[in-house]
Design a protein around this motif. Structure first.
Motif, PDB file in Angstrom:
ATOM      1  N   GLY A 350       0.800  -1.214   0.000  1.00  0.00           N
ATOM      2  CA  GLY A 350       0.000   0.000   0.000  1.00  0.00           C
ATOM      3  C   GLY A 350       0.831   1.261   0.000  1.00  0.00           C
ATOM      4  N   GLY A 351       2.058   1.179  -0.509  1.00  0.00           N
ATOM      5  CA  GLY A 351       2.912   2.358  -0.513  1.00  0.00           C
ATOM      6  C   GLY A 351       3.523   2.675   0.836  1.00  0.00           C
ATOM      7  N   VAL A 352       3.346   1.780   1.825  1.00  0.00           N
ATOM      8  CA  VAL A 352       3.864   2.007   3.180  1.00  0.00           C
ATOM      9  C   VAL A 352       4.888   0.917   3.493  1.00  0.00           C
ATOM     10  CG1 VAL A 352       3.288   2.189   5.624  1.00  0.00           C
ATOM     11  CG2 VAL A 352       1.683   3.026   3.895  1.00  0.00           C
ATOM     12  N   VAL A 353       6.021   1.313   4.028  1.00  0.00           N
ATOM     13  CA  VAL A 353       7.090   0.384   4.399  1.00  0.00           C
ATOM     14  C   VAL A 353       7.175   0.318   5.919  1.00  0.00           C
ATOM     15  CG1 VAL A 353       9.530  -0.151   4.212  1.00  0.00           C
ATOM     16  CG2 VAL A 353       8.344   0.914   2.290  1.00  0.00           C
ATOM     17  N   ALA A 483      -7.682  10.336   4.846  1.00  0.00           N
ATOM     18  CA  ALA A 483      -7.787  10.300   3.386  1.00  0.00           C
ATOM     19  C   ALA A 483      -6.902   9.178   2.866  1.00  0.00           C
ATOM     20  CB  ALA A 483      -7.381  11.636   2.785  1.00  0.00           C
ATOM     21  N   ALA A 484      -7.450   7.998   2.761  1.00  0.00           N
ATOM     22  CA  ALA A 484      -6.681   6.833   2.312  1.00  0.00           C
ATOM     23  C   ALA A 484      -7.652   5.823   1.742  1.00  0.00           C
ATOM     24  CB  ALA A 484      -5.899   6.223   3.470  1.00  0.00           C
ATOM     25  N   ILE A 485      -7.131   4.951   0.915  1.00  0.00           N
ATOM     26  CA  ILE A 485      -7.973   3.915   0.335  1.00  0.00           C
ATOM     27  C   ILE A 485      -8.495   3.013   1.456  1.00  0.00           C
ATOM     28  CG2 ILE A 485      -5.965   2.441  -0.091  1.00  0.00           C
ATOM     29  CD1 ILE A 485      -7.413   1.378  -2.540  1.00  0.00           C
ATOM     30  N   PRO A 486      -9.784   2.678   1.475  1.00  0.00           N
ATOM     31  CA  PRO A 486     -10.318   1.869   2.578  1.00  0.00           C
ATOM     32  C   PRO A 486      -9.859   0.417   2.502  1.00  0.00           C
ATOM     33  CG  PRO A 486     -12.023   2.286   0.944  1.00  0.00           C
ATOM     34  CD  PRO A 486     -10.837   3.103   0.539  1.00  0.00           C
ATOM     35  N   ARG A 568     -13.002   6.724  -2.845  1.00  0.00           N
ATOM     36  CA  ARG A 568     -11.729   6.771  -2.122  1.00  0.00           C
ATOM     37  C   ARG A 568     -10.660   5.857  -2.729  1.00  0.00           C
ATOM     38  NH1 ARG A 568     -13.143   5.781   4.018  1.00  0.00           N
ATOM     39  NH2 ARG A 568     -10.893   6.138   4.245  1.00  0.00           N
ATOM     40  N   LEU A 569     -10.984   5.164  -3.804  1.00  0.00           N
ATOM     41  CA  LEU A 569      -9.973   4.324  -4.436  1.00  0.00           C
ATOM     42  C   LEU A 569      -8.806   5.132  -4.971  1.00  0.00           C
ATOM     43  CD1 LEU A 569     -12.050   1.692  -6.465  1.00  0.00           C
ATOM     44  CD2 LEU A 569     -11.006   1.438  -4.212  1.00  0.00           C
ATOM     45  N   VAL A 570      -9.021   6.404  -5.272  1.00  0.00           N
ATOM     46  CA  VAL A 570      -7.949   7.240  -5.831  1.00  0.00           C
ATOM     47  C   VAL A 570      -7.068   7.836  -4.742  1.00  0.00           C
ATOM     48  CG1 VAL A 570      -9.311   7.794  -7.867  1.00  0.00           C
ATOM     49  CG2 VAL A 570      -9.412   9.296  -5.870  1.00  0.00           C
TER      50      VAL A 570
END
Length: 626
Positions: A350-353, A483-486, A568-570
């Motif tokens: 998810g773009g998080v490390v 504000a993040a993808i659910p 919120r997918l974007v």
């Protein structure tokens, strides 16, 4: 107690049926320090619950609360289980409390409803069974799950008897199964090793498998079947050691049948173990001339025949499902070897490390596990003539390092991960043997230091399993205001799902993103797309930025009536890499979020009408695009 300089020896358990079992020289009775340790572990569960609460409201110190809770659940029992003073009763109790504490950590994630993807699969099947009064209703989330009704029978029975919601009944059923799993592991390892010390610590180290905290605590069919597998292996071993007992054989047979109708992979694993057991006994009789050993040939034939009958007569779709997983694993491995795709980045999603210290902890745990397996392998191989029963977990544990490289392959990582709850039946026991061997090397004044060292190493192995237990980005519940993808079905999404059932009626063909696909199928009882059956994937309709030929073809081929769009997918990249379906283009190594035009295309398409809009989810009637 071990004397200075004395090595820990895993003693074979050989006894006549009328003799008392020989465990070790630890006291057999008394709860010792169980009560104060249980209080500390309860405080740990509370700390985890507070961390979950803080995550939902963007509160401070949520990571600190989570790890403090995990430490309180693990460290107190580890101290006693690594020591020599605890009685057998205390070790059993602490093992059960550790398993229960880890289970409650998952329950605290969302105490009032089911949260994880596999739970929605079974929520739909159980709801259909309760509503229709019969089994095998089509499940659009995972059709093969409805062909294994064991979990649904148990949970549905609890719902009918007590009137509690399905989610509550599921939590009670899997919580009971967790206690059966831990107790069965203890009894199995105790008989294999002849030591309550090895068995108790083996239960704790089994919990180091990455699926123990969350995955195997889901209301899912494997969470019920795996405890039955271990229980069956214990019954077979008991019959081997104690001689013929008709009651034990009958109970083992019933357990085998229950596993076959509950979960496919668990039944296959059990059948493989029984086949290997039978082949070993027959080989020892023929080549070594060993007589008197019990052969589980009849139980093996029962398992193999029951699996075949169920697979052919009741669950033929299972072959296609497992074949797709094998093809994905093999294809991913081939692509990495040939350089067609890059290796998977560990500890990220998810773009998080994950933080550096978590990554180091996870790698340290793997390194210690491999080192412990090497030590235990050398010990058991050296003593193989006096401890032949421990060769079974040895062979099982050696599969663990063989599957580790699959972690670096995106489409094959799940295969490696899903194997750990089975392989750790061997890994946990071998690590326990290695721990007590290391502890026995410390003598005299260094004994306290040795106990501290082995306890610390055991805790590191357990904590390392937690770091890879779930995607770091999704380990704690989601803040609804962020504000993040659910990655959880929120109140607004559930309202949209329930609206579809009330206003449109159930059974309509829907396309959506993966998360809303789960909600529509369970809360809305809609007929969401299933690519192997419908021959079209949701991404073919949802991912394009314009309504063109590919979109119209997907609508016609899948006979799609409605599409649900999640605004919120974007707002980010999903931890899994895919928005709509596994295998969608760009899902491996995705770094850029979805193009907003993909979500806006239906708003202005001719023939498409918006039938629902709550500000976050929109539902469009797209049937006219055929």
């Amino acid at each position: 107690m071990l004397r200075p300089g004395e090595e820990f020896v895993v003693e074979p358990r050989v006894r006549a049926p009328d003799r008392e079992p020989r465990i070790d020289d630890a006291p057999r009775e008394g709860f010792g320090l169980t009560c104060p340790l249980a209080v500390a572990m309860a405080a740990g569960v509370l700390s985890i619950a507070l961390a979950d609460r803080a995550a939902r409201v963007d509160g401070p110190h949520r990571e600190l609360l989570f790890w403090a809770g995990i430490l309180l659940v693990v460290v107190p029992p580890a101290v006693r289980l690594c020591g020599l003073a605890a009685s057998r009763t205390e070790r059993i109790t602490l093992a059960l409390l550790t398993g229960l504490g880890a289970y409650l950590a998952k329950v605290a994630y969302n105490p009032t409803k089911l949260s994880f993807s596999d739970e929605y699969i079974h929520l739909r099947s159980i709801a259909d069974d309760l509503a229709s009064g019969h089994l095998f209703s089509f499940n659009p989330v995972l059709p093969e799950a409805s062909h294994y009704p064991g979990l649904g029978d148990i949970v549905g029975g609890l719902v009918r008897l007590t009137g509690v919601p399905i989610s509550t009944a599921g939590v009670l059923a899997i919580g009971s199964a967790r206690l059966v799993l831990v107790l069965a592991i203890f009894m199995l390892l105790e008989r294999l090793s002849g030591s309550a010390r090895v068995a108790g610590l083996g239960c704790l180290l089994y919990g180091a498998n990455p699926n123990f905290l969350y995955w195997s605590a889901q209301v899912s069919y494997e969470s019920l079947a795996l405890p039955l597998v271990v229980f069956t292996l214990y019954l077979v071993l008991r019959r081997t050691q104690d001689g013929p007992e008709r009651g034990v054989a009958a109970l083992a047979g019933l357990s085998i049948l229950a596993i076959v109708v509950t979960h496919h992979l668990s039944s296959y694993f059990l059948a493989i173990m029984l086949c290997a057991w039978t082949a070993t006994v027959l080989w020892r009789r023929r080549v070594r001339g060993v007589r008197g050993e019990y052969s589980p040939l009849r139980l093996t034939l029962l398992a193999v025949c029951a699996i075949g009958v169920w697979l052919v007569g009741f669950a033929p779709v299972t072959g296609q499902y497992l074949g797709s997983i094998a093809a994905s694993t093999g294809g991913g491995l081939f692509n990495v070897i040939t350089g067609a795709s890059a290796t998977r980045k560990l500890f990220s999603g998810g773009g998080v490390v994950a933080p550096a210290w978590e990554r180091l902890l996870g790698l340290a745990a793997v390194g210690l596990t491999l080192l412990g397996l090497a030590v235990a392998t050398w010990l058991l191989w050296r003593r193989r003539r006096s401890q032949p029963l421990m060769l079974a977990p040895l062979l099982l544990a050696l599969c663990y390092p063989a599957l580790l490289p699959l972690r670096f392959i995106g489409s094959a990582a799940e295969t490696s991960n899903r194997s750990t709850e089975f392989l750790y039946l061997g890994v946990g026991s071998l690590l326990s043997v290695a721990v007590f061997e290391l502890r026995g090397r410390f003598a005299g004044r260094a004994r306290a230091f040795g106990a501290t060292v082995v306890c610390a190493l055991s805790v590191v192995v357990f904590l390392g399993g937690v770091t890879v237990a779930w995607q770091y980005a999704e380990r704690l519940p989601q803040d609804r205001a962020a504000a993040a993808i659910p990655y959880e079905i929120g109140a607004s999404a559930r309202s949209a799902d329930e609206w579809t059932e009330h206003e449109l009626g159930p059974g309509h063909r829907f396309a959506s993103d993966f998360l809303d696909h789960l909600g529509l199928a369970t809360y809305g009882r809609q007929r969401t797309l299933w690519a192997p059956v419908d021959h079209v994937s949701a991404w073919e309709l949802m991912a394009p930025t314009r309504v063109e030929h590919l979109v119209r073809r997907a609508v016609a081929l899948g006979r799609i009536e409605y599409a649900l769009v999640e605004d919120r997918l974007v707002d980010g990249v999903p931890a899994s890499g895919f928005y709509f379906d596994k295998g969608e283009p760009g899902s491996i190594g995705r770094t850029l979020p979805l193009d907003p035009r993909a979500l806006d295309k239906f708003a202005h398409a001719p023939g498409v009408s918006r039938v629902y809009d709550n500000g976050e989810q929109q539902i469009y009637a797209v049937g006219a695009l055929k």
